[in-house]
Design a protein around this motif. Structure first.
Motif, PDB file in Angstrom:
ATOM      1  N   VAL A 134       0.900  -1.301   0.086  1.00 18.70           N
ATOM      2  CA  VAL A 134       0.250   0.247  -0.149  1.00 18.70           C
ATOM      3  C   VAL A 134       0.614   1.083   0.026  1.00 18.70           C
ATOM      4  N   TYR A 135       1.817   1.136   0.900  1.00 17.38           N
ATOM      5  CA  TYR A 135       2.905   2.909   1.140  1.00 17.38           C
ATOM      6  C   TYR A 135       3.316   2.751  -0.525  1.00 17.38           C
ATOM      7  N   LEU A 176       0.716   3.977  -2.823  1.00 20.14           N
ATOM      8  CA  LEU A 176      -0.001   5.212  -2.482  1.00 20.14           C
ATOM      9  C   LEU A 176       1.810   6.304  -3.007  1.00 20.14           C
ATOM     10  N   SER A 236      -2.164   8.003   3.942  1.00 22.89           N
ATOM     11  CA  SER A 236      -1.376   7.998   3.552  1.00 22.89           C
ATOM     12  C   SER A 236       0.346   8.339   3.990  1.00 22.89           C
ATOM     13  N   ILE A 283       0.431   5.483   7.237  1.00 25.49           N
ATOM     14  CA  ILE A 283       0.738   4.011   6.234  1.00 25.49           C
ATOM     15  C   ILE A 283       2.296   4.394   6.581  1.00 25.49           C
TER      16      ILE A 283
END
Length: 190
Positions: A121-122, A125, A135, A138
Motif C-alpha cells: 500500500v505504501y 501511495l 497515506s 501508512i
C-alpha cells in the motif's frame, strides 16, 4: 468438504482478529493515536475488534516500555485457539507443545503478511502522491522498517528500491516459515 469450510472460516476469523491485535500493538508502539478524536480512520475499527480481549488482559499483562504486551498476548491467544481447534478437529494427534509452536509460527506469519500488505500500500501511495491521513499513517508504520534498508540500498536513478528489497526479504521469510508450518501442520493432521 465441511472440514475445509470450517478451516477456512476459522482462518478468516482468527486471521482478522490476530492481525488487528498486531496492528494495535504496532500502532501504539509507534505512538500513532487511535482514538476517534484523533481522526485516525482505523482507530475505531481496531478498538471494536480487539477491546474484548485486550482490555481484560491489560489487568494482568503490563506494558513493556512502548509495547502493549496485552495486544501481543491477545494475538498469541487467538492463534493458540486457532491451532487448538485444528488439533481437536484432527483427533489430538500431536503434543500440546506442537500447538504452542504452531501458534507462535502463525503469529510471525501473520506479522509478515501484515507488513507485506502495508509495504505494498505504501509503494502504491508513493507512486500517486496521495496526501491524506491514511497515506501519512501508512508512511509512519512502514518508514521505521524501511530505514535500515535505505541505509544500505542507494537510490537508483532517483528511485527508492527499499520497498522492493523489503518485499523480497518478507517473501523469503514467509516461504521459509510457511514450509516449517506446513511440516508441523502435516504432523497435526496426521
Amino acid at each position: 468438504m465441511l472440514y475445509k469450510i470450517v478451516v477456512l472460516l476459522l482462518e478468516v476469523v482468527t486471521g482478522l482478529l490476530t492481525t488487528t491485535c498486531l496492528l494495535r500493538l504496532y500502532m501504539q508502539q509507534q505512538r500513532i493515536p487511535l482514538s476517534a478524536r484523533s481522526g485516525n480512520p482505523l482507530g475505531r475499527f481496531v478498538f471494536a475488534l480487539t477491546d474484548w480481549i485486550v482490555l481484560p488482559l491489560r489487568r494482568v499483562v503490563p506494558a513493556l516500555g512502548p509495547w502493549d504486551m496485552a495486544s501481543l498476548v491477545a494475538a498469541f491467544l487467538i492463534q493458540l485457539a486457532h491451532f487448538g481447534v485444528l488439533w481437536a478437529l484432527n483427533g489430538f494427534g500431536v503434543t500440546p507443545l506442537s500447538i504452542v509452536v504452531l501458534a507462535l509460527l502463525g503469529l510471525v506469519r501473520l506479522s509478515l503478511s501484515g507488513l507485506t500488505a502495508l509495504v505494498l500500500v505504501y509503494a502504491v501511495l508513493s507512486w500517486v502522491q496521495a496526501q491524506s491521513f491514511f497515506s501519512e499513517l501508512i508512511g509512519r508504520l512502514v518508514t521505521p522498517v524501511l530505514a535500515p534498508i535505505r541505509k544500505v540500498v542507494p537510490l537508483v536513478g532517483g528511485v527508492d528500491l527499499s520497498p522492493l528489497v523489503l518485499l523480497v526479504l518478507l517473501q523469503i521469510l514467509t516461504i521459509v516459515l510457511g514450509d516449517l508450518q506446513y511440516t508441523m501442520l502435516s504432523a497435526v493432521a496426521g
